[in-house]
Design an enzyme around this catalytic site. Structure first.
Site, mmCIF file in Angstrom:
data_model
loop_
_atom_site.group_PDB
_atom_site.id
_atom_site.type_symbol
_atom_site.label_atom_id
_atom_site.label_comp_id
_atom_site.label_asym_id
_atom_site.label_seq_id
_atom_site.Cartn_x
_atom_site.Cartn_y
_atom_site.Cartn_z
ATOM 1 N N TYR A 142 0.827 -1.209 0.000
ATOM 2 C CA TYR A 142 0.000 0.000 0.000
ATOM 3 C C TYR A 142 0.861 1.259 0.000
ATOM 4 O O TYR A 142 0.454 2.290 -0.525
ATOM 5 C CB TYR A 142 -0.891 0.041 1.249
ATOM 6 C CG TYR A 142 -2.217 -0.667 1.116
ATOM 7 C CD1 TYR A 142 -2.278 -2.021 0.793
ATOM 8 C CD2 TYR A 142 -3.415 0.008 1.342
ATOM 9 C CE1 TYR A 142 -3.488 -2.672 0.689
ATOM 10 C CE2 TYR A 142 -4.631 -0.635 1.245
ATOM 11 C CZ TYR A 142 -4.666 -1.974 0.913
ATOM 12 O OH TYR A 142 -5.876 -2.613 0.827
ATOM 13 N N LYS A 189 3.028 -15.282 2.490
ATOM 14 C CA LYS A 189 3.281 -15.997 1.237
ATOM 15 C C LYS A 189 4.792 -16.227 1.185
ATOM 16 O O LYS A 189 5.500 -15.790 0.267
ATOM 17 C CB LYS A 189 2.768 -15.151 0.055
ATOM 18 C CG LYS A 189 2.760 -15.859 -1.280
ATOM 19 C CD LYS A 189 1.684 -16.943 -1.419
ATOM 20 C CE LYS A 189 1.885 -17.719 -2.702
ATOM 21 N NZ LYS A 189 0.987 -18.870 -2.845
ATOM 22 N N ASP A 221 -3.001 -18.108 0.311
ATOM 23 C CA ASP A 221 -3.983 -18.790 -0.541
ATOM 24 C C ASP A 221 -4.684 -19.898 0.236
ATOM 25 O O ASP A 221 -5.904 -20.050 0.188
ATOM 26 C CB ASP A 221 -3.338 -19.306 -1.846
ATOM 27 C CG ASP A 221 -2.008 -20.030 -1.634
ATOM 28 O OD1 ASP A 221 -1.472 -20.007 -0.508
ATOM 29 O OD2 ASP A 221 -1.497 -20.621 -2.605
ATOM 30 N N ASP A 245 -6.382 -7.012 4.254
ATOM 31 C CA ASP A 245 -7.517 -6.371 3.586
ATOM 32 C C ASP A 245 -8.401 -7.436 2.955
ATOM 33 O O ASP A 245 -9.622 -7.439 3.131
ATOM 34 C CB ASP A 245 -6.973 -5.409 2.517
ATOM 35 C CG ASP A 245 -8.078 -4.698 1.762
ATOM 36 O OD1 ASP A 245 -9.014 -4.208 2.420
ATOM 37 O OD2 ASP A 245 -8.017 -4.648 0.519
ATOM 38 N N ASP A 249 -12.283 -9.056 4.388
ATOM 39 C CA ASP A 249 -13.543 -9.000 3.629
ATOM 40 C C ASP A 249 -14.101 -10.411 3.458
ATOM 41 O O ASP A 249 -15.298 -10.638 3.588
ATOM 42 C CB ASP A 249 -13.328 -8.394 2.232
ATOM 43 C CG ASP A 249 -13.650 -6.902 2.188
ATOM 44 O OD1 ASP A 249 -13.462 -6.222 3.214
ATOM 45 O OD2 ASP A 249 -14.090 -6.411 1.125
HETATM 46 C C1 IPM Z 1 -10.315 -1.148 4.094
HETATM 47 C C2 IPM Z 1 -10.556 -0.548 2.742
HETATM 48 C C3 IPM Z 1 -9.401 0.373 2.395
HETATM 49 C C4 IPM Z 1 -8.158 -0.482 2.335
HETATM 50 C C5 IPM Z 1 -9.585 1.168 1.099
HETATM 51 C C6 IPM Z 1 -10.837 2.000 1.121
HETATM 52 C C7 IPM Z 1 -8.388 2.014 0.782
HETATM 53 O O1 IPM Z 1 -10.762 -1.549 1.796
HETATM 54 O O2 IPM Z 1 -10.188 -0.389 5.061
HETATM 55 O O3 IPM Z 1 -10.253 -2.372 4.182
HETATM 56 O O4 IPM Z 1 -7.859 -1.104 1.311
HETATM 57 O O5 IPM Z 1 -7.440 -0.524 3.336
HETATM 58 MG MG MG Z 2 -10.847 -3.503 2.594
#
Ligand code: IPM
Ligand code: MG
Length: 371
Positions: A142, A189, A221, A245, A249
């Protein structure tokens, strides 16, 4: 306790869900005799529209000089679909994390018993899941050097980590594991990436100071697969920025909705609390966004300041709302309630827990008179 809280509600559904978190905090302040002072700042697409900058100087200053930041969401489709946009809302969030030194992002994932059947995963797979993801937040790909060739046909993002960046979050993750089920899984990884091999080396060294914690390793993975196959095997997951990240999710489906997942971002001097979901622009202003992730982020804020009874008052209210199905359409297709009504119920339950059934009736007939 007196707390100054910067409120950066941002874009899309950010303002509507953050308003519900503030209501919950106000109810807590009232019941427990605290004083929470909220000050708003601009961030994201709305800040670009108004100032040209996704993180205006005043906002950064407000955040630096406050006790905690409550963050909503950022992002707008007009930027998502334009790869050549010179400024993007996300830059505001990333810069804020970096400037405030918020290196540890903590994302709890839990299968709420009352929601188990809402998850697309089978009950027997998710039952008992209770994971705390420790995502490194200010390093890695990032923030590494980004380059694009002059002809625009070759691009690169550098993934770089230093020992110190790995050490500081690892200590937090091990300490968290000590207070939980004493298991820590490093997701990396290391079969391919040099940076992952450094993570393994450093984390293995640190583990010797936490001999009561069992350390294991998973390639990312495989971890993505295990998250769906057998999520209850995890206790604390420690991982670098981008893997965290993605994995978080993915983990959100366990709870039945991404609208339930809260997070805390911690540094040495600053802290910020935000739902993990995005700005959900399609839902903006429709009252359909789930405010629970934002409200649970407020609970994490309280916990950070050691206000444990207060944080639990919020969590109990959220659990009551889930139990009574006082929820938005993502969790409740038959009789959904609006973002605001869910927020009203939760704030009201914090204020008068014994009165909840009455308010439940009121809410359903649209007569809620709650705060
Ligand atoms: C999160 C989001 C952010 C990230 C984005 C909005 C930049 O997806 O906080 O998980 O990738 O960190
Ligand atoms: Mg995110």
């Amino acid at each position: 306790m007196k707390l100054d809280i910067a409120v950066l509600s941002g874009d899309g559904i950010g303002p509507e869900v953050t308003a519900q978190a503030i209501k919950a905090l106000e109810a807590v302040a009232h019941n427990f005799d605290h004083s929470f002072i909220f000050k708003e700042g601009l961030v994201g697409a709305i800040a670009i529209d108004q100032t040209g900058n996704p993180l205006p100087d005043e906002t950064l200053e407000l955040c630096v000089n406050t006790d905690a930041v409550l963050f909503g969401a950022i992002g707008d489709p007009k930027y998502d679909n334009d790869p050549s946009a010179p400024v993007r809302p996300e830059q505001g969030l990333l810069r804020l994390r970096k400037e405030l030194g918020l290196y540890a992002n903590i994302r709890p994932v839990k299968a709420y018993p009352t929601l188990i059947d809402k998850s697309p995963l089978k009950r027997e797979i998710i039952e008992g899941t209770d994971i705390s993801i420790y995502r490194e937040l200010t390093g890695g790909i990032y923030f590494g050097k980004k380059e694009i060739s002059d002809d625009g046909n070759v691009a690169s993002d550098l993934c770089e980590y230093s020992r110190e960046e790995i050490e500081r979050i690892s200590h937090l993750a091990f300490k968290a594991a000590q207070k939980r089920r004493k298991k820590l899984t490093l997701v990396d990884k290391a079969n391919v990436l040099e940076s992952s091999r450094l993570w393994r080396k450093v984390v293995t060294e640190i583990a010797t100071s936490y001999s009561d914690v069992t350390l294991d390793f998973l390639f990312v993975d495989n971890a993505a697969m295990q998250m769906i196959l057998n999520p209850s095997q995890f206790d604390v997951i420690l991982t670098e920025n981008m893997f965290g990240d993605i994995i978080s999710d993915e983990a959100s489906v366990i709870g039945g909705s991404i609208g339930l997942l809260a997070s805390a971002s911690i540094g040495n001097t600053c802290c910020m609390f935000e739902p993990i979901h995005g700005s959900y622009p399609q839902a903006t202003g429709k009252g359909i966004a789930n405010p629970i992730a934002a409200i649970l982020s407020a609970a994490m804020l309280l916990e950070h300041f050691n206000l444990i009874g207060e944080a639990n008052a919020i969590r109990d209210a959220v659990e009551k709302a889930l139990e009574l199905n006082i929820t938005t359409p993502d969790l409740n297709t038959n009789n959904p309630l609006s973002t605001e009504k869910v927020g009203d119920f939760i704030a009201d339950y914090i204020l008068n827990p014994e009165d909840s059934n009455l308010n439940f009736e009121n809410i359903h007939v649209g007569q809620s008179t709650i705060i």
